[in-house]
Design a protein around this motif. Structure first.
Motif, mmCIF file in Angstrom:
data_model
loop_
_atom_site.group_PDB
_atom_site.id
_atom_site.type_symbol
_atom_site.label_atom_id
_atom_site.label_comp_id
_atom_site.label_asym_id
_atom_site.label_seq_id
_atom_site.Cartn_x
_atom_site.Cartn_y
_atom_site.Cartn_z
ATOM 1 N N ARG A 28 2.218 4.838 0.926
ATOM 2 C CA ARG A 28 2.202 5.600 2.242
ATOM 3 C C ARG A 28 2.551 7.089 1.653
ATOM 4 O O ARG A 28 3.354 7.484 1.053
ATOM 5 C CB ARG A 28 3.252 5.298 3.171
ATOM 6 C CG ARG A 28 2.904 4.041 3.918
ATOM 7 C CD ARG A 28 3.807 3.581 4.744
ATOM 8 N NE ARG A 28 3.567 4.313 6.013
ATOM 9 C CZ ARG A 28 4.374 4.696 6.766
ATOM 10 N NH1 ARG A 28 5.726 4.349 6.818
ATOM 11 N NH2 ARG A 28 4.038 5.990 7.999
ATOM 12 N N GLU B 47 -7.103 13.207 3.656
ATOM 13 C CA GLU B 47 -7.320 11.752 4.373
ATOM 14 C C GLU B 47 -8.796 10.937 3.478
ATOM 15 O O GLU B 47 -8.503 9.693 3.168
ATOM 16 C CB GLU B 47 -7.766 11.714 5.728
ATOM 17 C CG GLU B 47 -6.591 12.229 6.355
ATOM 18 C CD GLU B 47 -6.856 12.392 7.895
ATOM 19 O OE1 GLU B 47 -8.163 12.256 8.256
ATOM 20 O OE2 GLU B 47 -6.100 12.604 8.758
ATOM 21 N N GLU C 115 -7.784 7.772 1.232
ATOM 22 C CA GLU C 115 -7.902 6.640 1.849
ATOM 23 C C GLU C 115 -9.136 5.738 1.154
ATOM 24 O O GLU C 115 -8.962 4.513 1.157
ATOM 25 C CB GLU C 115 -8.561 6.644 3.283
ATOM 26 C CG GLU C 115 -7.201 7.150 4.136
ATOM 27 C CD GLU C 115 -7.807 7.439 5.640
ATOM 28 O OE1 GLU C 115 -9.251 7.552 5.896
ATOM 29 O OE2 GLU C 115 -7.029 7.567 6.536
ATOM 30 N N PRO D 278 0.895 -1.191 -0.009
ATOM 31 C CA PRO D 278 0.034 -0.003 0.176
ATOM 32 C C PRO D 278 0.796 1.441 0.052
ATOM 33 O O PRO D 278 1.891 1.379 0.629
ATOM 34 C CB PRO D 278 -0.841 -0.192 1.287
ATOM 35 C CG PRO D 278 -0.700 -1.479 1.745
ATOM 36 C CD PRO D 278 0.498 -2.019 1.031
ATOM 37 N N GLN E 188 -2.432 4.887 2.470
ATOM 38 C CA GLN E 188 -2.203 5.032 3.732
ATOM 39 C C GLN E 188 -1.567 6.519 3.956
ATOM 40 O O GLN E 188 -0.877 6.931 3.461
ATOM 41 C CB GLN E 188 -1.147 4.112 4.656
ATOM 42 C CG GLN E 188 -1.657 2.633 4.360
ATOM 43 C CD GLN E 188 -0.600 1.599 4.997
ATOM 44 O OE1 GLN E 188 0.440 2.233 5.395
ATOM 45 N NE2 GLN E 188 -0.943 0.612 5.101
ATOM 46 N N THR F 28 -0.698 9.738 6.471
ATOM 47 C CA THR F 28 -0.098 10.419 7.967
ATOM 48 C C THR F 28 -0.455 12.148 7.676
ATOM 49 O O THR F 28 0.263 12.573 6.654
ATOM 50 C CB THR F 28 1.142 10.168 8.117
ATOM 51 O OG1 THR F 28 1.280 8.714 8.460
ATOM 52 C CG2 THR F 28 1.623 10.609 9.455
#
Length: 375
Positions: free
Chosen positions: A248, A263, A267, A246, A272, A274
């Motif tokens: 990041r 997000e 998503e 996945p 993923q 942050t």
């Protein structure tokens, strides 16, 4: 009277008349010469080979009226300058009198025709030009350029004001862009995310109206700010390239709604995410490693986006780390803003409000070289 005496008497009479005629002609020529140079609107002075006054016009005496009492045939120009310096007639000479006089004497001795400026005590500026004559003397020209200097100063001041106004306008537009597009990004992004959920027909129609109204408002904002939005022309069919695991992504934005929008967008595609609130936190999170891409807002507290990108690129070079694709997400989209992003080391610059297909296309473009290199 003897014959010889008669002829001597006749010769003396004729010679005297010739001398008188010649003197009259010379006086007339000098008068005409003086009248001619007095008619010249600039100051004119003639010096002999030793730098002594021969002739000057009325305008020259008017220009140097504080020193005019020193002008006389046979007087040396440098001596009148020395007296003028002592009287305080030349502001540039104050405090460096000897050096000023030495430089002025050297220019007079060369008399190459090179022009230079001189200020006198009443504030006027003069342009001086001095050239050698065929007999080794000097002809000097003095032109009052005070008005030209004032016009140049006024023009320079106007240019300074114009530049300040341009900077103020650019800063105002940048602020307005940020203040208007930031909430628009939240409205469009959340409405787009909501549209992707299970909704009844009435709810979906309301969301469609919200998105249409937000897009219309965005077009108005673009027109007001006159930036345009080249990002809207990207290929909406673009996918997201990435490794087998996945993807990041690290996203930095000081606005919580914008972080939520990012997000939801990423998503939904299995990415993923942050999120952090400023450039300092972005750099610290990046240093921990493991991110395939970085999304960076520009205007953030503590450390702005450009400074954060520059720090990341510097660390990559010093630590030998692979380049992390970095994309700027910003409400400021002028050519200068895009150039600043590229100069800092960004791989892309997309405008807010963010469209999901635009974001994925930018990620796809930034990550494709990484994937090709890995293969």
């Amino acid at each position: 009277m003897a014959t010889g005496g008669i002829w001597r008497w006749i010769g003396a009479r004729l010679g005297g008349r010739a001398v008188a005629d010649a003197q009259a002609q010379a006086d007339l020529a000098e008068t005409r010469l003086r009248d001619a140079i007095d008619a010249i609107p600039e100051g004119v002075v003639f010096l002999d080979a030793e730098g002594r006054y021969i002739l000057w016009n009325r305008r020259y005496a008017e220009i140097y009226h504080r020193s005019a009492d020193l002008f006389r045939p046979g007087a040396r120009l440098i001596d009148t300058l020395r007296e003028g310096v002592a009287r305080g007639d030349y502001p540039d000479a104050i405090g460096c009198e000897a050096a000023w006089l030495a430089e002025r004497e050297a220019k007079l001795a060369q008399a190459t025709g090179e022009r230079h400026e001189q200020q006198v005590s009443d504030g006027r500026w003069l342009m001086i030009e001095e050239r050698r004559t065929s007999d080794g003397g000097v002809i000097g020209l003095r032109v009052d350029i005070t008005e030209m200097k004032q016009q140049a100063a006024a023009l320079e001041e106007a240019l300074v004001h114009a530049e300040a106004a341009h900077r103020a306008k650019a800063e105002f537009l940048a602020d307005m862009s940020h203040e208007l597009r930031t909430p628009l990004n939240g409205v469009l992004g959340l409405a787009q995310a909501l549209d992707a959920t299970d909704l009844c027909p009435d709810q979906r129609a309301l969301v469609s109206d919200i998105r249409a109204a937000a897009r219309q408002l965005n077009r108005i904002v673009n027109g007001l700010l006159d930036y345009g939005d080249a990002d809207l022309a990207v290929d909406e069919r673009a996918g997201v390239a990435g490794p087998d695991r996945p993807l990041r992504v690290l996203a930095a934005d000081d606005n919580p709604t914008n972080r939520k929008v990012i997000e939801l967008m990423l998503e939904a595609a299995g990415v993923q995410v942050t999120t952090v609130e400023n450039g300092y936190e972005a750099v610290e999170a990046w240093r921990a490693g493991g991110y395939d891409a970085v999304l960076m807002d520009l205007r953030m507290p503590v450390t702005d986006g450009l400074a954060a990108i520059r720090t990341i690129r510097k660390d990559e070079a010093s630590l030998g780390r692979a380049r992390t694709p970095t994309i700027v997400l910003s409400a400021n989209t002028s050519p200068e803003d895009r150039a600043a992003s590229a100069a800092a080391g960004a791989d892309g610059h997309i405008a807010k409000p963010i469209r999901v297909e635009t974001l994925f296309a930018a990620l796809d473009a930034a990550l494709s070289p990484q994937v090709a290199q890995a293969v």
